[in-house]
Design an enzyme around this catalytic site. Structure first.
Site, PDB file in Angstrom:
ATOM      1  N   ASP A 100      -1.256   7.853  -7.844  1.00 57.21           N
ATOM      2  CA  ASP A 100       0.118   8.069  -7.387  1.00 57.21           C
ATOM      3  C   ASP A 100       1.166   7.863  -8.475  1.00 57.21           C
ATOM      4  O   ASP A 100       2.091   8.661  -8.602  1.00 57.21           O
ATOM      5  CB  ASP A 100       0.445   7.140  -6.211  1.00 57.21           C
TER       6      ASP A 100
ATOM      7  N   ASP B  93      -2.824  -1.759  -5.206  1.00 58.83           N
ATOM      8  CA  ASP B  93      -3.202  -0.575  -4.432  1.00 58.83           C
ATOM      9  C   ASP B  93      -4.000   0.389  -5.299  1.00 58.83           C
ATOM     10  O   ASP B  93      -3.464   0.950  -6.255  1.00 58.83           O
ATOM     11  CB  ASP B  93      -1.942   0.114  -3.896  1.00 58.83           C
TER      12      ASP B  93
ATOM     13  N   ASN C 294       0.832  -1.200   0.000  1.00 60.07           N
ATOM     14  CA  ASN C 294       0.000   0.000   0.000  1.00 60.07           C
ATOM     15  C   ASN C 294       0.865   1.248   0.000  1.00 60.07           C
ATOM     16  O   ASN C 294       2.043   1.189   0.320  1.00 60.07           O
ATOM     17  CB  ASN C 294      -0.931  -0.003   1.215  1.00 60.07           C
ATOM     18  N   CYS C 295       0.243   2.354  -0.354  1.00 59.21           N
ATOM     19  CA  CYS C 295       0.884   3.653  -0.419  1.00 59.21           C
ATOM     20  C   CYS C 295       1.689   3.895   0.846  1.00 59.21           C
ATOM     21  O   CYS C 295       1.182   3.604   1.934  1.00 59.21           O
ATOM     22  CB  CYS C 295      -0.194   4.723  -0.579  1.00 59.21           C
ATOM     23  N   PRO C 296       2.905   4.357   0.750  1.00 60.20           N
ATOM     24  CA  PRO C 296       3.607   4.844  -0.445  1.00 60.20           C
ATOM     25  C   PRO C 296       4.548   3.818  -1.076  1.00 60.20           C
ATOM     26  O   PRO C 296       5.322   4.160  -1.948  1.00 60.20           O
ATOM     27  CB  PRO C 296       4.414   6.016   0.112  1.00 60.20           C
TER      28      PRO C 296
END
Length: 78
Positions: free
Chosen positions: A49, A43, A16-18
């Site tokens: 992103d 994600d 997941n981010c980042p």
């Protein structure tokens, strides 16, 4: 189905981010200018992103493919 042949594949599924963006940045550092990186992620945030990362860094987003719950990006290193 993608029409691009990558020079390197990064499987960031389950991250997941980042992390997908950070791992993409690191993978691109290992490539030569003009080479293509395939990034596989699950994600949903990566849909915003990764294109934003490309805009900021000058790498080219060639194609985005969604299939089977995965988002696959093809990036050309600047």
């Amino acid at each position: 189905m993608a029409t691009v042949t990558p020079d390197k594949v990064l499987d960031a599924s389950g991250l997941n981010c980042p992390l997908p963006v950070l791992k993409t940045k690191k993978a691109l550092e290992e490539l030569q200018s003009g080479q293509i990186l395939e990034v596989i992620t699950t994600d949903p945030g990566a849909k915003a992103d990764i294109p934003a990362f490309c805009s900021r860094t000058g790498h080219e987003l060639i194609e985005t493919v969604e299939e089977g719950g995965k988002i696959i990006f093809y990036l050309r290193k600047k």
